[in-house]
Structure formats: C-alpha cells, structure tokens
Design a protein around this motif. Structure first.
Motif, mmCIF file in Angstrom:
data_model
loop_
_atom_site.group_PDB
_atom_site.id
_atom_site.type_symbol
_atom_site.label_atom_id
_atom_site.label_comp_id
_atom_site.label_asym_id
_atom_site.label_seq_id
_atom_site.Cartn_x
_atom_site.Cartn_y
_atom_site.Cartn_z
ATOM 1 N N SER A 108 -19.912 -10.416 -49.271
ATOM 2 C CA SER A 108 -21.334 -10.082 -49.192
ATOM 3 C C SER A 108 -22.204 -11.313 -48.968
ATOM 4 N N GLY A 109 -21.607 -12.495 -49.148
ATOM 5 C CA GLY A 109 -22.361 -13.735 -49.011
ATOM 6 C C GLY A 109 -22.844 -14.287 -50.333
ATOM 7 N N LYS A 110 -22.676 -13.516 -51.402
ATOM 8 C CA LYS A 110 -23.097 -13.968 -52.716
ATOM 9 C C LYS A 110 -22.160 -15.053 -53.247
ATOM 10 N N LEU A 111 -22.740 -15.976 -53.992
ATOM 11 C CA LEU A 111 -21.959 -17.068 -54.568
ATOM 12 C C LEU A 111 -20.965 -16.522 -55.588
ATOM 13 N N ALA A 112 -19.692 -16.837 -55.416
ATOM 14 C CA ALA A 112 -18.644 -16.337 -56.312
ATOM 15 C C ALA A 112 -18.256 -17.360 -57.365
ATOM 16 N N SER A 113 -18.182 -18.632 -56.989
ATOM 17 C CA SER A 113 -17.710 -19.627 -57.942
ATOM 18 C C SER A 113 -18.209 -21.015 -57.586
ATOM 19 N N ILE A 114 -18.269 -21.856 -58.602
ATOM 20 C CA ILE A 114 -18.575 -23.274 -58.452
ATOM 21 C C ILE A 114 -17.565 -24.057 -59.272
#
Length: 315
Positions: free
Chosen positions: A150-156
């Motif tokens: 979806s383009g949403k940030l999943a992890s850092i």
C-alpha cells in the motif's frame, strides 16, 4: 551542537509554504518577562521575512541571523546562520534533490563539524536507507526502511557505528490504512559489548472520521501498565483537549492540554497522583483578521509571567 539543532529546527519550522488569503511579508516578534509587578516593557526578539510564495527569506534574531536560499522550483537548498559576535563562524545547512524533487542529501555544519545525511530511494521514490556520516567521513548510523504494498511504512531498523542493530520498529495498519500498532525494540548499551533489549508497544484507535481518539503506550518489560492518551473534539471535529495519564501498575502524573479553535495551546496542567496541581500554565491570544495571533499572554499559577507581541505585515 546546540546551534546545529537550532538551525535544523528553523529549517523544519519555516521551510513550509504558508497558505493564507494574504501572504505574510514579515513578522516582528517582541516579548517581555515580568521581573517585577507592572514591568511589561517589550524587547525585540526576532523579525521573520517571507517572500510572496510564503516561504521564509530570513530570520533576524538578537544573536544569529538566518538566511534561506531556494532553487528555481522553490525548494530550499541552503540555510546559513551568521552569529553577530562571530561573523566567521557560519552555521550552514545544505539540501539536494532528485529529479522528482525529493530530498536525497542534506548536511548540517557548525564551525568545523559537519553532519552528512544521505538518503537512498527505490523506484517508487520511497526512502529505503538513510546514512549519517561525520566530518571525518566516519560512519555514525544507518537506518533502513521497509514498506507494505500500500506504500505505508512497515518497519524501521537502525544500526550504530559498530553496525550493530540497536533499534527496530514495526507498524501495523487497519483496512483504512490507519496506523493501529507500533512495536519498538531497543537495545540499550551498558558497556562496549553487551546490550539490554527493551520492547515497547503503542496502539491507536480512531473516531468515525478517522481522527485519533486514544493512544495506549505500553511500557513493556514486566509491567502490564500503560500511559493512556485520550483526545477530545468539538462538534466540528476540532481538537479541544488531550489528557494523558498512567493506567495499571505504573505511576506518574496526569497531563492535561487544551486548545482553542485555531489549534493553539491555551492550557497545560500537571496533576500529581493525589490530584494536587503541580503545574498550571494558561495562554491567552488576540488574533488579527487573517486569524494569526498578534498577542500571546502566559499565565503561570494564576499570575501573568510573560507576553509576546507580533507585528504582522502582509503583501
């Protein structure tokens, strides 16, 4: 390092365009602090100048003057801070962009120290890696970013100068692509070799119109308690108040923040566990016809302590 962070703060604060019916030409800020009863003499604090596009041109303060430079597309490319007492000691920030006008490099310089930040982007122009390098070209930290379809940030994930993983955050979203859960893992270094790992979970809930209604910040470890943030809105879905307090087997104060219809803070109160008021600050504003505040008064413990006056001139 203080000047570096101050410079970065002004870059982030003032590099955005102001969208108003009338563009601001400059804002002169004056303030006073009550030193004795009746002492309300204003002293010039700063003057901020804007161009017709609504971005800042310069910020003149009592100690340092900040100047902002843009490319032909209106993107901020350089900021300089010149100290009145040390004209040769220039604080400087540089920005570079790719063909999509997205940031790919920035640097922050204070005297002989420079921090370089390099951003690597994927084919979708998303930041996938951020590298921090010092003046001696030594690696300080590297951050990696993962995304959902979806383009949403999943992890850092973050690695220190020894290339050891010391931080990781994972995000979870609902069907409306709203963030509902963050899980963070941190390793706290207590000597040059060993690390302690801490886990922290934050959950989010929303109103029917997708505004945050509450946040629960779980402390992790052996504790089952959390800090609960509750958001209150009026009939127009304008944020009016935020209350955060400890819940469960944790202790701490309760913080209460209230806002006016313009979104400005008008109350900050801190309550002890027994209900005793530890801290109580209030702010009163006067606005002009463009809904910018031109006067702000601070009241601490029922006593006026300071005031800020802004002279705003429009194009």
């Amino acid at each position: 390092m203080k000047a570096i962070y101050l410079l970065l703060f002004f870059i982030l604060l003032y590099s955005c365009t102001i969208h108003d019916k009338k563009a601001i030409k400059f804002i002169k800020t004056e303030r006073y602090n009550i030193r004795k009863v009746g002492d309300t003499v204003f002293e010039l604090d700063s003057t901020t100048y804007y161009n017709k596009l609504g971005t800042i041109d310069s910020l003149i303060t009592g100690d340092i003057n900040y100047y902002y430079y843009y490319n032909l597309k209106g993107l901020l490319i350089k900021t300089e801070g010149i100290n009145h007492d040390e004209p040769d000691a220039v604080n400087r920030a540089i920005r570079r962009y790719n063909d999509s006008d997205s940031l790919i490099y920035s640097s922050i310089q204070e005297h002989d120290f420079t921090l370089h930040i390099k951003l690597k982007r994927n084919n979708l122009n998303q930041v996938v890696e951020k590298t921090f390098i010092n003046t001696e070209n030594q690696f300080i930290e590297i951050d990696s970013f993962g995304y959902y379809r979806s383009g949403k940030l999943a992890s850092i994930t973050k690695f220190n100068s020894f290339k050891n993983l010391y931080y990781k955050k994972e995000n979870v979203y609902n069907n409306n692509n709203l963030l509902i859960k963050e899980v963070t893992y941190k390793k706290t270094q207590y000597d040059s070799i060993h690390f302690n790992e801490e886990e922290n979970t934050i959950t989010y809930t929303y109103t029917k119109d997708h505004k945050i209604s509450s946040i629960k910040d779980y402390l992790g470890g052996l504790s089952t308690g959390f800090r609960h943030y509750t958001y209150f809105y009026d009939d127009r879905s304008t944020l009016k108040k935020i209350v955060d307090k400890p819940v469960g087997d944790v202790s701490g104060v309760t913080n209460i923040r209230a806002f006016d219809s313009h979104g400005n803070l008008i109350l900050y109160k801190v309550l002890e566990e027994d209900g005793h008021v530890r801290y109580n600050n209030e702010w009163r504003y006067i606005y002009d016809l463009q809904n910018h505040w031109i006067y702000k008064k601070t009241i601490a413990q029922d006593t006026t302590t300071s005031g800020v006056k802004r002279t705003i001139v429009y194009y």
